[in-house]
Structures are given as structure tokens and as C-alpha cells.
Motif scaffolding. Sequence first.
Motif, PDB file in Angstrom:
ATOM      1  N   GLY A 163       0.808  -1.210   0.000  1.00 43.95           N
ATOM      2  CA  GLY A 163       0.000   0.000   0.000  1.00 43.95           C
ATOM      3  C   GLY A 163       0.840   1.258   0.000  1.00 43.95           C
ATOM      4  N   PRO A 164       0.190   2.423   0.140  1.00 48.29           N
ATOM      5  CA  PRO A 164       0.920   3.693   0.131  1.00 48.29           C
ATOM      6  C   PRO A 164       1.817   3.835   1.351  1.00 48.29           C
ATOM      7  N   ASP A 165       2.968   4.453   1.155  1.00 49.61           N
ATOM      8  CA  ASP A 165       3.928   4.698   2.236  1.00 49.61           C
ATOM      9  C   ASP A 165       3.543   5.989   2.941  1.00 49.61           C
ATOM     10  N   LEU A 166       3.116   5.866   4.183  1.00 49.14           N
ATOM     11  CA  LEU A 166       2.688   7.036   4.939  1.00 49.14           C
ATOM     12  C   LEU A 166       3.837   7.696   5.686  1.00 49.14           C
ATOM     13  N   GLY A 167       5.024   7.162   5.535  1.00 51.91           N
ATOM     14  CA  GLY A 167       6.181   7.779   6.174  1.00 51.91           C
ATOM     15  C   GLY A 167       6.254   7.552   7.662  1.00 51.91           C
ATOM     16  N   ILE A 168       5.512   6.581   8.185  1.00 48.14           N
ATOM     17  CA  ILE A 168       5.548   6.296   9.621  1.00 48.14           C
ATOM     18  C   ILE A 168       6.662   5.299   9.889  1.00 48.14           C
ATOM     19  N   PRO A 169       7.660   5.656  10.682  1.00 49.86           N
ATOM     20  CA  PRO A 169       8.763   4.727  10.963  1.00 49.86           C
ATOM     21  C   PRO A 169       8.332   3.674  11.991  1.00 49.86           C
ATOM     22  N   PHE A 170       7.933   2.516  11.504  1.00 44.83           N
ATOM     23  CA  PHE A 170       7.516   1.460  12.421  1.00 44.83           C
ATOM     24  C   PHE A 170       8.723   0.963  13.215  1.00 44.83           C
ATOM     25  N   ALA A 171       8.459   0.527  14.422  1.00 45.16           N
ATOM     26  CA  ALA A 171       9.505  -0.013  15.291  1.00 45.16           C
ATOM     27  C   ALA A 171       9.016  -1.299  15.917  1.00 45.16           C
ATOM     28  N   ALA A 172       9.947  -2.135  16.326  1.00 43.22           N
ATOM     29  CA  ALA A 172       9.589  -3.382  16.996  1.00 43.22           C
ATOM     30  C   ALA A 172       8.802  -3.070  18.253  1.00 43.22           C
ATOM     31  N   GLY A 173       7.697  -3.741  18.432  1.00 43.72           N
ATOM     32  CA  GLY A 173       6.835  -3.509  19.584  1.00 43.72           C
ATOM     33  C   GLY A 173       5.630  -2.653  19.268  1.00 43.72           C
TER      34      GLY A 173
END
Length: 706
Positions: A163-173
Motif C-alpha cells: 500500500g501507500p507509504d505514509l512515512g511512519i517509521p515502524f519499530a519493533a513492539g
Amino acid sequence: METRVGDDGQPPKSNRLSASVLEIFGQQQGHLFPWAPVCVGVGIGAYFLARAEPHWTSFLGLFVTLGLVWLAAARFGRHRACWTSVVLWALSLIVAGAAVASFRSHAVTAPVLGYRYYGPIEGRIVAIDKSASQKPRLTLDQIRLARMSPEKTPIRVRISLHGPDLGIPFAAGDVVMTTGHLGPPSGPVEPGGYDFQRSLWFQQLGALGYTRNPTLRSKPADPLDTGLSLRLYAARRTLAEAIKSRMGAQEGPFAAAIITGDRSDLDPTLLEALRASNLAHLLAISGLHMGLLTGAVFAIVRLGLALSQPLALRLPVRKIAACVALCAALAYLGVSGANVATQRAFIMVSVMLLAICVERPALTLRAVAIAALLILLLTPEALVTPGFQMSFAATTALVAVFAFLRDRALFLRLPKWVSGAASLLVSSFIAGAATAPFGAAHFNQFAQFGLIANLLSVPVMGFVVMPGALLAAALIPLGLESAGLWVMQQGLAWILYVAESVSGLDGSTRAIVAPGPWVLPLVSIGGLQLCVWQGAGRLFGLAPIGVALLLWMQAERPDVLISDSGRLVGVMQDGQRGLNKPKGDGFAAQVWLENDGDSAGQADAAQRSGYLANKLQFDLAKTSIVFDAANPEKIDIAALCAAHDLVVVPRLEQALPTGCKGWAAPHFRRDGAIAIYVTDHGLRYENSRSLQGDRLWVSHQKDRSQ
């Protein structure tokens, strides 16, 4: 007791032969322990090859039978007690290996999605990587799916983000949510091929899928709800990003891969160059990296203490250096993610360092056997992985060859600088030769200039890259780690230059056809005979290796392959497989061509076939076959069955008419991929599910309603 003699005054030939055999076996006294993991491995392999899941009572019966035989041998077989005990010892270990594999398979039992799901998906991120198409991919636990009870919900799922990249930097947890597609893990892409369901079963991955919708973070990582493993993973991700930000665009991801195990930003073309030059093993955090790191720490600590005469005279310098190196290995295990390959390397290094502490030889076949035995008992599924096979093949061969050279003091007769160069050349050749059959069988290619590339790169990894990493770690408290990273970057730049240069040579790689099921077992038996057996009898190991090579040269490939979706068909045409479409079922197409020893891509294989994507017909051994993937409402199934011997209609949801032979959608869901062979007696058919058998990882994925 009288010894009979012949007319020439010598014992009869039968007696002499018996004495020779007993002498050969007598040489194995005191050298049997390295065969312990071999016997356990045979039991594990037998368990995985079984077509039906063994019941626990069968293992109980085997152990009781063995116990009774032990008692009978002790009571009535005293004159042959020694070798009777050895045989029973081996059989006991084989049964134990099968029992351990069975216990492990049941211990990781977890729900598996049994149908196609589309809807909301929520879960906590436990791993972030990239798919084969370079799309971000998330592995989630604590899963919540719409209208699904917790006891039927998979423990883990993996989804690719299209899907579209919302620029949210996902992190473990982080807890994330999206709407996407999920399905059960697929079986082998061809009958007898690699079993992905079995591999994912041991990872407790109960569903795979993708989403084309936005993926949102509904809740950031909560330190109170994050276990040690997840915190370590988050720290590794942070460290990897810091390394990549301070080094070059190519060297940074390479450094992150060998330090933290994060390969997510590796350039695919760079990865292909490393594989084509036989340098991809430098990316795996395995015995080489762990050995280089601990060896460097051991040498530095030992040298530092030896420089002080009072300390050198009063302290056990070697033991202290070994303990510090063991601590460094443990730290590296945590930083690198502690995957199976790293655990294997850590166990091997730990055994060797502990041997130094108790004043035993560090590098022996016994140490290698202890490491192999521990890994097989803890993770028996590792036996069928390329990493385990290649790692222990290289280690066993190196230990055996250098022990042979040491006993004959061959290197001691050479000048020191010549001895070092000769050791490097011999070790590279032996490791390459030992791993070549396994690499060619699993990856279907052979790097013809791999020895040159390794000779130019491995010393740089040992004397520049890993010391640079140690220097960077030591300078972190002073904020001067950039100096160590700069040293690493220079070494990695050279390795990448070698990889690109060697892979660009004409004929750098050779495509290899997939071997039959008995090739690698025979190679393993022959290699173990050569390395572990004592005395001249080890030369008998050349026989199974020769038989394996002959079988490999005569490897049979299916004349027709049909994917488990029924939409992709591959037909052999003058020794090359033609495909019916240039896109779709791409993974299956890639594996088929690689197993054929064909370096062509899917588009090229489709172009050379001349087939239409949704309709084709051909004759095979006087059998007329038609494939029709059109809308089932437009298919006259009765006419197709009347005109052809076999029909393939993957979109038809109903059963075929009575007397009509072939496959429709229900058949593919039940049987998986199909293979057709031309034989002297007509056509032979195989499907992937029948070869898998009724195993845990298959029976848990049968169709069931929601």
C-alpha cells in the motif's frame, strides 16, 4: 582354542579377511563419539521423510525393544559384547533423534489459517524485513482477526506492505492495523520440492499475506509489554540504522548485515554479485564471523597480558583470554539477533573456548560433534536447512584435513610466511569443496571462480573488517567509533569490488539441475566416512560420493509442471521448459527454472514457448492435454473431456464429469502442485501433497469453514 592353518602354513583366507575387518573396526575404538550426532541426524531425517506422523507409542515400543535387546546381548552375547554394544548404541541414538524431532514438532504446534481471509488485521511487530519484491514486510504476533476466536487465530502472521507509504517509521513492539489478505502457507511449488509449510511450522507462522491499504500504528511500543527478545531486536534495528547512516550506500547495509543480521537494505544486484562470486557466506553471521571476532579478542587479550611479565607469570593467560573471548561471543550473539546460524556458531566457538579453559585440544572432531549434537537436540529442524549442512560440512572437513596435516607436520617444514599462505589456500579450497555440493543442490548454481574471490576477500574480512568492528565498539564510550567504522568501510569496499569483478567474468556461474532425493544423503555419508573414520577404511567414502555424482548427472526433471494455483504450466521443449505466461506465480516459475538448471527468467521462458497464457493444448506420449483457464461459464467441459485425454481447468469449482481425467480447482486445493513424467509405460503423475504425507504441518492446513 586352536587356530586352523592351510597347507601353506597360513590361516585360511576367510579367517584373514575376518581379522582384517576386525582390525579396521578396532581402529575406531575411542573415536566413536563424532558419530553420535550422525546417528541422531539419521533419526531426525527418517522422521522428516516419513509419510505419516509417527505416534508416541511407536517410539515407546522401539525403546522397550532396544532395552530388551540390550539385556539379551549382555546375557548371551558376551563374546561379541563390544560391537553388539556399538550397534545398539547407534540404534538407540537413531531412535532418540526421531523422538526428539517428533517432540519438537508437537511442541511448536500452533493454529494455522485454513482458508483465504480478507479483513482487518491487527498485531504487534516482532520483525521487519523486505520481501523478494523489495516490499516492506512485517511479522506480527498478538494477532486479532475479525470474527475469529483466539484459539483459531495464528500466533504469528507475516504481511507484505504493497500500500501507500505514509512515512511512519515502524519499530519493533508497535501495534499496527491494516486491512489485507491472509492465507495458509503454501506447500512445495513442485512435488518433492522444498517444504515451505514445514519450515514455517517451526517458526509458528500460521498465515502469510499482503495489503494494498495503508498500515497504521494504533499503539506505540510499550516498554512494560516488551520482552527481552523484542528489546534486543529494537536495539539491533537502532544500531543497524546508525551504522548505515555513517557509511557508504553499499558498505553501510553490508556492515549492518554482518554486525546485526539486518539485510533489509541490501541492494539486490549487490546480493546477486556476492552469490555469483561465492561470497554470500560473508553476509551470514556464522562460524567465520564468530571465529574471527573471538579469535581477535582472544589474541588481543592474551598479547596484552603477556606483555606484562608479572601478570604472565602469575595468571593463566590463555584461560583468561578464552573467558573474555567467550563473553565477546555472547555479546555478539545478542547483537546479531541469535538466529539459528548464529546460535550454531556460538555453540561451536563456546565448546572450543571451554576446551581451552579445561586444557583440552580446542579444535577437534569431538568439539564439532558436541556442537552438532546440541543443535540437533535443541532445534532438530535445522538438519534440513542449507546453513546447518554447509556450516558443518566445512567445519568437519577443515578439522579433519588440518589434523591430518598436523600429524604429518607438513606445514612445519615450510618457512613461516609460506606456511601461512599455504594454510589460507588449503582452507579456502577445502571449505569450498566441502560446501560445493550442498550449495549447488540448494541454490542451483556453482560459482566457478569462487576460490579466487574467497582468497582475495576472506583475509580482508579477518584482518581489516572484523578488527575495525572491534575498534569501533571499543571507541564508542569515547565517541570516536567513526575511526573503526572507516576501517570497516575500506575492507568492505574491497570485498564488494572483488565480488563485482569476479561475478562480471564470463562463465562466473554455472546453472545446476536439482539433484534427486538420495544425492545429498550419499554425499554426506561419503564425506563423513572420509573425515571421521579412522584408518585406511576412510577411502571407502569415495564410493557413495561417486554414486551420488552419477545419480546427479542422471537427475530426472518433470516433463510437465502445474503450480498449486493451477494457473502456471511449464512444459519441457527440447530440454528447456516453456511457460504459459510471463507474469504471475513468479516464485513457482523461478524455482522451476532454477531446478531445471536454466538461467532464463519467466518472461524469456514464456516467450520461447509460444503458448497463450490462458489456453493451450499439447500432446505428451500420445496423450492429448488441454489447459483452459478461461471463465468457467464459457467452458464446455463435456466437449473438452470428449476431445482430450487430460483436462486442466483451474477456475472450474465443480467436480469433473464421470470418466473425465484431469484437475479442476478442488483438485489443486487438495493435491497442490502437479508433476507429469513420461515413462516407458505411459505417464506418471505426482502431486506435492501425497509426497508430503499426512504430517502435522499439512494436516493443520486442510480446508475448514470459518
